[in-house]
Design an enzyme around this catalytic site. Structure first.
Site, PDB file in Angstrom:
ATOM      1  N   SER A  40       0.866  -1.172   0.000  1.00 31.65           N
ATOM      2  CA  SER A  40       0.000   0.000   0.000  1.00 31.65           C
ATOM      3  C   SER A  40       0.902   1.221   0.000  1.00 31.65           C
ATOM      4  CB  SER A  40      -0.899   0.017   1.240  1.00 31.65           C
ATOM      5  OG  SER A  40      -1.894   1.003   1.129  1.00 31.65           O
ATOM      6  N   LYS A  77      -5.921   3.551   4.212  1.00 30.24           N
ATOM      7  CA  LYS A  77      -5.934   2.241   4.880  1.00 30.24           C
ATOM      8  C   LYS A  77      -7.332   1.904   5.395  1.00 30.24           C
ATOM      9  CE  LYS A  77      -2.836  -0.011   5.317  1.00 30.24           C
ATOM     10  NZ  LYS A  77      -2.224  -1.018   4.397  1.00 30.24           N
ATOM     11  N   PRO A  80      -0.306  -3.579  12.258  1.00 26.09           N
ATOM     12  CA  PRO A  80       0.876  -3.132  12.997  1.00 26.09           C
ATOM     13  C   PRO A  80       0.888  -1.625  13.192  1.00 26.09           C
ATOM     14  CG  PRO A  80       1.457  -3.676  10.733  1.00 26.09           C
ATOM     15  CD  PRO A  80       0.006  -3.998  10.897  1.00 26.09           C
ATOM     16  N   SER A  96       9.212   4.302   8.980  1.00 24.35           N
ATOM     17  CA  SER A  96       9.360   3.979  10.396  1.00 24.35           C
ATOM     18  C   SER A  96      10.826   3.981  10.818  1.00 24.35           C
ATOM     19  CB  SER A  96       8.737   2.611  10.690  1.00 24.35           C
ATOM     20  OG  SER A  96       7.382   2.572  10.323  1.00 24.35           O
TER      21      SER A  96
END
Length: 265
Positions: free
Chosen positions: A26, A107, A130, A145
């Site tokens: 995604s 999302k 997550p 991240s």
């Protein structure tokens, strides 16, 4: 008996002859000139393309979709530090639109579309959610991240996050496997080991690497628009996940950054 696995890393169409499908892709972007075309459509259409292919293949026994806490946290309802998010929470698309948080909206809409399709077409689907994924990484480039951690270690005076809902990449991988191997697995699974303020992350990094030029405090910009609250581990632990502690994940992230020469010390 061996397990056949198809890992779908794009929104590809076509017949998938396998027993298990992971849909992991995604767009991860927090700004765009055209959010609908650049972030939302690829997420929703890509997910539906994979599920449509799976629905055509009777040999596909279960589909594991990598979603995100982005489709859980943004309910638009009042929360505080004592709130605990769990799998019953669902982000509100209108709230996401009001905040102009396009990744979170993508999302959320992708998951809504996926569940609608799965229920209408009899697809056995499980979604994994997550938080910020850290830990040792395989790819030569940096994910959002891991780059957040790199910037902290480099002493940047600003951070895109003021609160961290964090999980180790190895736990994310294990959750995907267990979601297939466990016949009773169903529905949604939150995956967050720790939900902590930026100051606590900096404190752990100071402890692990006292000679690094870490900031005592980073500017709290927070592109996630998210107040701090807890996240339930109960359902994930019921799946058999034994979470890697935050301190270990942070250490392994930094060591991997050193190994891949993003850090030189």
């Amino acid at each position: 008996m061996s397990t056949k696995v198809a890992v779908c890393v794009t929104g590809a169409t076509g017949f998938i002859a396998s027993w298990l499908v992971f849909h992991t892709a995604s767009p991860v972007s927090f700004s765009a000139a055209d959010p609908q075309a650049e972030i939302i459509d690829p997420a929703v259409k890509g997910t539906l393309n994979v599920l449509k292919s799976c629905a055509k293949s009777p040999s596909v026994k279960r589909v594991i979709v990598t979603s995100s806490t982005a489709s859980i946290f943004y309910t638009g309802k009042p929360v505080n530090k004592d709130s605990v998010a769990d799998e019953t929470w669902f982000s509100d698309p209108e709230h996401c639109k009001d905040l102009k948080i396009w990744y979170q909206l993508s999302k959320t809409l992708a998951e809504i579309a996926a569940w609608d399709f799965a229920k209408e077409n009899g697809v056995d689907m499980v979604t994994i959610h997550p938080g910020l994924v850290i830990g040792p990484f395989l790819q030569p480039s940096l994910s959002f991240s891991v780059e957040v951690i790199l910037n902290l270690v480099n002493g940047n005076k600003s951070s895109p996050l003021s609160h961290f809902s964090v999980v180790d990449v190895r736990d994310v991988a294990e959750a995907h496997i267990k979601a297939f191997e466990t016949p009773s697995a169903s529905g949604r699974y939150c995956l967050v080991e720790s939900s902590v303020p930026l100051s606590q992350v900096l404190g752990i990094l100071h402890k692990l690497y006292p000679t690094l030029p870490l900031s005592d405090k980073c500017g709290e910009v927070d592109i996630m628009n998210l107040p701090g609250f807890g996240v339930s581990k109960e359902k994930a632990e019921g799946l058999g996940i034994k979470f890697i502690p935050l301190e270990e994940s942070l250490k392994d992230t930094v060591e991997c950054l050193k190994e891949k020469e993003f850090l030189l010390f």
